[in-house]
Design an enzyme around this catalytic site. Sequence first.
Site, mmCIF file in Angstrom:
data_model
loop_
_atom_site.group_PDB
_atom_site.id
_atom_site.type_symbol
_atom_site.label_atom_id
_atom_site.label_comp_id
_atom_site.label_asym_id
_atom_site.label_seq_id
_atom_site.Cartn_x
_atom_site.Cartn_y
_atom_site.Cartn_z
ATOM 1 N N ASP A 1 0.929 -1.259 -0.509
ATOM 2 C CA ASP A 1 0.245 0.063 0.106
ATOM 3 C C ASP A 1 0.757 1.145 -0.039
ATOM 4 O OD1 ASP A 1 -2.423 1.587 0.254
ATOM 5 O OD2 ASP A 1 -1.549 1.796 2.485
ATOM 6 N N ASP B 1 -0.383 4.744 1.027
ATOM 7 C CA ASP B 1 -0.707 5.976 2.005
ATOM 8 C C ASP B 1 -0.605 5.261 3.188
ATOM 9 O OD1 ASP B 1 -1.024 8.643 0.653
ATOM 10 O OD2 ASP B 1 -2.742 7.167 -0.993
ATOM 11 N N ASP C 1 -2.127 -0.635 5.908
ATOM 12 C CA ASP C 1 -2.521 -0.550 7.244
ATOM 13 C C ASP C 1 -4.245 0.106 7.310
ATOM 14 O OD1 ASP C 1 -2.606 2.214 5.595
ATOM 15 O OD2 ASP C 1 -2.648 2.831 6.985
#
Length: 271
Positions: free
Chosen positions: A24, A26, A194
């Site tokens: 990922d 961001d 996250d």
Amino acid sequence: MGVQNALVDLPAMRTNPKFIFFTDFDGTITLQDSNDYMTDNIGYGGELRRKGNADTLNGVKQFRDSFREMMDSITTPYDECIKFLVDNIKLDPYFKEFYEWSLANNIPVVVLSGGMEPIIKAILQNLIGPDADKMEIIGNFVGPRPGKSINEQGGWEIVFKHPESGFGHDKSVTLRQYSSLPADVRPTMFYAGDGVSDLSAARETDLLFAKKGHDLITYCARENVPFTVFEDWSSILQKCKEITAGKTTVQEAAREGFEAYKSGAAGVKAA
């Protein structure tokens, strides 16, 4: 998919790697989530954004719809949005060291993002420099609203890679292209994430790194998805070095992650 087709269709396979790191963007590579940062500061604000994330995590709303609402609340011209983010988004302090190690050890890094490719590329160019071009970026896109230019007030909107999917960008599609390769060429697959945009990827990798204290851990524990915990990319680098050197296995790392969650060391309360 045969070896030759893999080399053509899957860029990360061109060097015949034994390991590939999918991640990922961001809040994982970066310290802040660029989309959250825009929403909180020039969109409809943090309170509504957090409610949308909670609704997605709890199955009340699909990520695609929650994310579109976030992006629709931002009317700043797109070029100004990019400048705003380039000026404010910071890199995890250890990611560059990890990335240099990955380049030196033929471990391609592929970014799978629920965000927009032009923003990601601009931020990475600013934070990493020319080597950012060696990183494959797969995300959503941006387009003009009818009769407008993206660089005017209220002129842009997000264009999803997989508009038919509730994720907008279904990361599992890319991961399954690699996981379905023949055993003699299939690389070991890592993934780091996250939050709610990573739910589609959680089950599709050999070892999932879930960021301490974030929503992805809550989801994985609830759905019995194996994972290991990371706080920053120094711990990811250490674990990857151990695995690639044969000092531990992905299964052992995942078991350690679940034990960390049960002991409270993952930053979220164990159920």
